[in-house]
Design a protein around this motif. Structure first.
Motif, PDB file in Angstrom:
ATOM      1  N   VAL A  27     -41.566  94.436  21.864  1.00 18.36           N
ATOM      2  CA  VAL A  27     -41.706  93.145  21.443  1.00 18.36           C
ATOM      3  C   VAL A  27     -43.037  93.183  20.280  1.00 18.36           C
ATOM      4  N   GLN A  28     -44.114  93.761  20.999  1.00 20.51           N
ATOM      5  CA  GLN A  28     -45.286  94.442  20.224  1.00 20.51           C
ATOM      6  C   GLN A  28     -44.967  94.949  18.386  1.00 20.51           C
ATOM      7  N   LEU A  29     -44.039  96.633  19.059  1.00 19.34           N
ATOM      8  CA  LEU A  29     -44.201  97.342  18.209  1.00 19.34           C
ATOM      9  C   LEU A  29     -43.343  96.717  17.321  1.00 19.34           C
ATOM     10  N   VAL A  30     -42.259  96.176  17.126  1.00 23.40           N
ATOM     11  CA  VAL A  30     -41.448  95.562  16.056  1.00 23.40           C
ATOM     12  C   VAL A  30     -41.760  94.472  15.602  1.00 23.40           C
ATOM     13  N   LEU A  31     -42.724  93.861  16.240  1.00 21.20           N
ATOM     14  CA  LEU A  31     -43.678  92.678  15.291  1.00 21.20           C
ATOM     15  C   LEU A  31     -44.698  92.735  14.361  1.00 21.20           C
ATOM     16  N   THR A  32     -45.427  94.116  14.733  1.00 18.46           N
ATOM     17  CA  THR A  32     -46.018  95.099  14.342  1.00 18.46           C
ATOM     18  C   THR A  32     -45.679  96.268  12.917  1.00 18.46           C
ATOM     19  N   LEU A  33     -44.425  96.386  13.312  1.00 17.04           N
ATOM     20  CA  LEU A  33     -43.390  97.072  11.819  1.00 17.04           C
ATOM     21  C   LEU A  33     -42.859  95.891  11.210  1.00 17.04           C
ATOM     22  N   PHE A  34     -42.388  94.631  11.354  1.00 19.80           N
ATOM     23  CA  PHE A  34     -41.967  93.697  10.731  1.00 19.80           C
ATOM     24  C   PHE A  34     -43.059  93.681   9.324  1.00 19.80           C
ATOM     25  N   TRP A  35     -44.361  93.461   9.603  1.00 23.11           N
ATOM     26  CA  TRP A  35     -45.628  92.706   9.335  1.00 23.11           C
ATOM     27  C   TRP A  35     -46.167  94.218   7.884  1.00 23.11           C
ATOM     28  N   LEU A  36     -45.704  95.509   9.123  1.00 22.72           N
ATOM     29  CA  LEU A  36     -45.727  96.892   8.306  1.00 22.72           C
ATOM     30  C   LEU A  36     -45.250  96.279   7.050  1.00 22.72           C
ATOM     31  N   ALA A  37     -43.969  95.747   7.219  1.00 20.49           N
ATOM     32  CA  ALA A  37     -42.647  96.438   6.017  1.00 20.49           C
ATOM     33  C   ALA A  37     -43.246  95.476   4.851  1.00 20.49           C
TER      34      ALA A  37
END
Length: 166
Positions: A27-37
């Motif tokens: 979940v942390q990784l998905v949220l961070t990748l969403f933030w980065l995108a």
């Protein structure tokens, strides 16, 4: 006086910090990748002459820094960062890169209470140390830590009590 030990006298067990986190690593990784995108989309879609364009770069930079933090804290890409180490002289628990080590000297131990997923260490000066074994990835490693503590109790004369599994 600590004596030099060999590799067999030290037990190092890797911990998984994401097991006790409020949000799992995925979940942390998905949220961070969403933030980065999202930050990338803002940078690409906005006019470069805009007065507030520097805020998008800051937003993007923070996303990259947080991605590094999540990966560093939850994986062993940069080496083992979270571990329990048991040697002849001490027990060390390190819960991550940015956290301090908890060091317990073996001669200072008065007693250890072994429960299925934790060790409660009582020191001679009355301090209590709690080692959470839920973060250990493999059940075999949990048993290695427990048996190592039992062996050390015989060598250093401290009490070990076991929790009843009734």
């Amino acid at each position: 006086m600590p004596t030099a030990g060999n590799a067999r006298s030290s037990l190092l067990v890797q911990l998984s910090p994401s097991r006790n986190a409020k949000l799992s690593f995925t979940v942390q990784l998905v949220l961070t990748l969403f933030w980065l995108a999202w930050a990338t989309m803002l940078l690409v879609s906005e006019n470069p002459t805009d007065d507030q364009n520097y805020l998008y770069y800051i937003f993007f930079g923070l996303a990259v820094v947080f991605l590094g933090y999540v990966i560093l804290q939850n994986t062993s890409v940069f080496g083992v960062q979270s571990y329990i180490e048991v040697t002849q002289e001490y027990i060390v628990q390190k819960n991550g890169v940015f956290r301090t080590k908890m060091i317990t000297a073996i001669p200072d131990i008065e007693s250890v209470h072994v429960s299925p997923m934790a060790l409660r260490i009582t020191q001679r000066d009355g301090n209590k140390v709690y080692l959470d074994l839920k973060q250990i990835r493999k059940k075999r490693d949990i048993e290695k830590v427990k048996s190592r503590i039992r062996d050390l109790s015989r060598q250093h004369n401290f009490d070990v009590t076991e929790a009843n599994l009734a």
